[in-house]
Design an enzyme around this catalytic site. Structure first.
Site, short mmCIF file in Angstrom:
data_model
loop_
_atom_site.label_atom_id
_atom_site.label_comp_id
_atom_site.label_asym_id
_atom_site.label_seq_id
_atom_site.Cartn_x
_atom_site.Cartn_y
_atom_site.Cartn_z
N GLY A 148 4.33 -0.56 7.68
CA GLY A 148 3.22 -1.23 7.03
C GLY A 148 3.37 -2.74 7.17
CG ASP A 149 0.00 -5.10 6.36
OD1 ASP A 149 0.43 -4.34 5.47
OD2 ASP A 149 -1.15 -5.57 6.33
CG ASN A 150 1.85 -5.86 2.51
OD1 ASN A 150 1.55 -7.04 2.60
ND2 ASN A 150 0.94 -4.92 2.27
CB ALA A 153 5.31 -9.46 5.64
#
Length: 405
Positions: A148-150, A153
């Protein structure tokens, strides 16, 4: 959500997480599951697809998320990992396996459509010859699982231990941070997502973020510098003006029916700088609610690492520091999720655990920190309380706006 037929052909355009057309299905599944499920979860979209596009649903043989589909193209293997799969609504939090009863509640046939789950430290596969030729890369090299992008990140800013929260100010807004234990929030404000190291990543997500102040800026025809300068002259709390930033409905609070509202206007208070600052504050207040919920569950942050396009705005930095009453740090690499993916792939290629590998590679941060001003904490507390009360009155349970959709 990417759905494939038995020949691995895509059946329809992907439905993205921010699509709230499955709001009714979300309410229904929330009752069945006994926990709050918002329309962004894939389970709600699959139930919507079953009801609104039954011919397409009948052909579904494999369900993937967008990054899983890219990995499938690269490797020929249909697999998932827990960080992105957390957003489907089908994952059993402990252990991290598919919850088949939840899947069957949508449709028993889907039990044969979900791919196997890989652990955080396993590759997605190896680069297959056709993809290698098109990319100009050697066939057989390891392909990292991504996530997932988070979750990516969090790796990219070095947030792999408790105490650091990450705030992303982009098209959507997110607040998240690593937790060694599962946090279950019955309100649904904090989602019990998995991270990309084998731990947890409790997360708050809002649909409306940087696009809200940008809407104001474009309406007044001013540059970013001009409208930010005007907004910086206004006082915290905006003299009682409140911008409820629900331009696209909202996920947190779970109000897909909501709309934007500008309240508290008086003679002379519609000036561009004030409205722009009210938009920045309104978005920030939604995200600050997540810090309070995380603290209530025992996750106490000592700093925020801020990413996303909104992090470049110096005024927004100041508002966030003062509203959250936390010091802010800013990674030098603007593409934190891409850096996180690269670190993950490097760790897996070297046979190392992802969390330990990231910890051993220092993440470059801007010098110094943006420190909160305790003198304005009271003004922001009052403004946040006002914003929440107005939102509840307009769009909460039993409000006139609840039935407006």
């Amino acid at each position: 959500m990417v759905v494939l037929d038995k020949d691995n052909m895509v059946l329809r355009p992907a439905k993205l997480w921010c699509d709230v057309t499955s709001a009714e299905e979300a309410e229904e599944l929330s009752r069945v599951y006994g926990t709050t499920l918002v329309p962004s979860f894939t389970a709600t979209k699959l139930l919507w697809l079953k009801r609104h596009e039954p011919d397409v649903f009948a052909q579904v043989a494999t369900v993937l998320l967008p990054h899983n589909y890219i990995n499938f193209w690269l490797t020929g293997e249909a697999v998932m990992e827990a960080s992105d799969a957390s957003g489907m609504g089908f994952l059993s939090e402990n252990p991290r396996l598919w919850d088949w009863e939840r899947v069957k509640a949508v449709d028993p046939r889907l039990c044969d459509c979900l791919p196997p789950l890989r652990s955080a430290n396993e590759p997605a596969g190896r680069l297959q010859p056709d993809a290698a030729e098109r990319l100009g890369l050697p066939a057989g090299i390891v392909v990292g699982p991504g996530g997932g992008d988070n979750a990516m990140a969090a790796l990219g800013v070095g947030a792999v231990e408790e105490g650091t929260l990450v705030l992303s100010l982009g098209t959507s807004g997110t607040l998240f941070g690593p937790s060694m234990g599962l946090i279950e929030d019955p309100t649904g404000i904090i989602c019990p997502f998995a991270d990309a190291t084998g731990a947890w990543l409790p997360l708050l997500c809002t649909i409306n973020c940087a696009g809200v102040p940008e809407e104001v800026r474009q309406a007044h025809g001013l540059s970013h510098e001009e409208i930010t300068e005007l907004a910086s002259r206004e006082q915290p709390g905006c003299d009682g003006v409140t911008f409820l930033p629900f331009l696209g409905g909202e996920r947190t609070p779970n109000w897909p029916h909501a709309s934007g509202a500008l309240l508290g206007l008086r003679v002379g208070s519609s000036r561009p700088g004030l409205v722009y600052r009210a938009a920045l504050e309104g978005v920030t207040f939604l995200l600050a609610a997540g810090k309070e919920r995380l603290r209530a569950h025992g996750l106490v942050p000592d700093e925020l690492r801020v990413v996303g396009g909104g992090a470049r705005n110096r005024l927004w930095r100041r508002i966030v520091a003062d509203a959250f009453q936390l010091p802010l740090r800013f990674p030098l690499e603007p593409e934190a999720a891409a850096l996180g993916g690269a670190l993950q792939a490097a760790a897996i290629d070297r046979g190392q655990r992802v969390g330990k590998f990231v910890s051993s590679h220092g993440i470059a941060l801007e010098e110094g920190a943006t420190l909160p001003d305790p003198g304005v904490a009271g003004a922001y507390r009052a403004a946040m309380q006002r914003s929440r009360a107005l939102g509840q009155a307009l769009f909460g349970e039993g409000s006139p706006g609840k039935g407006a959709h």
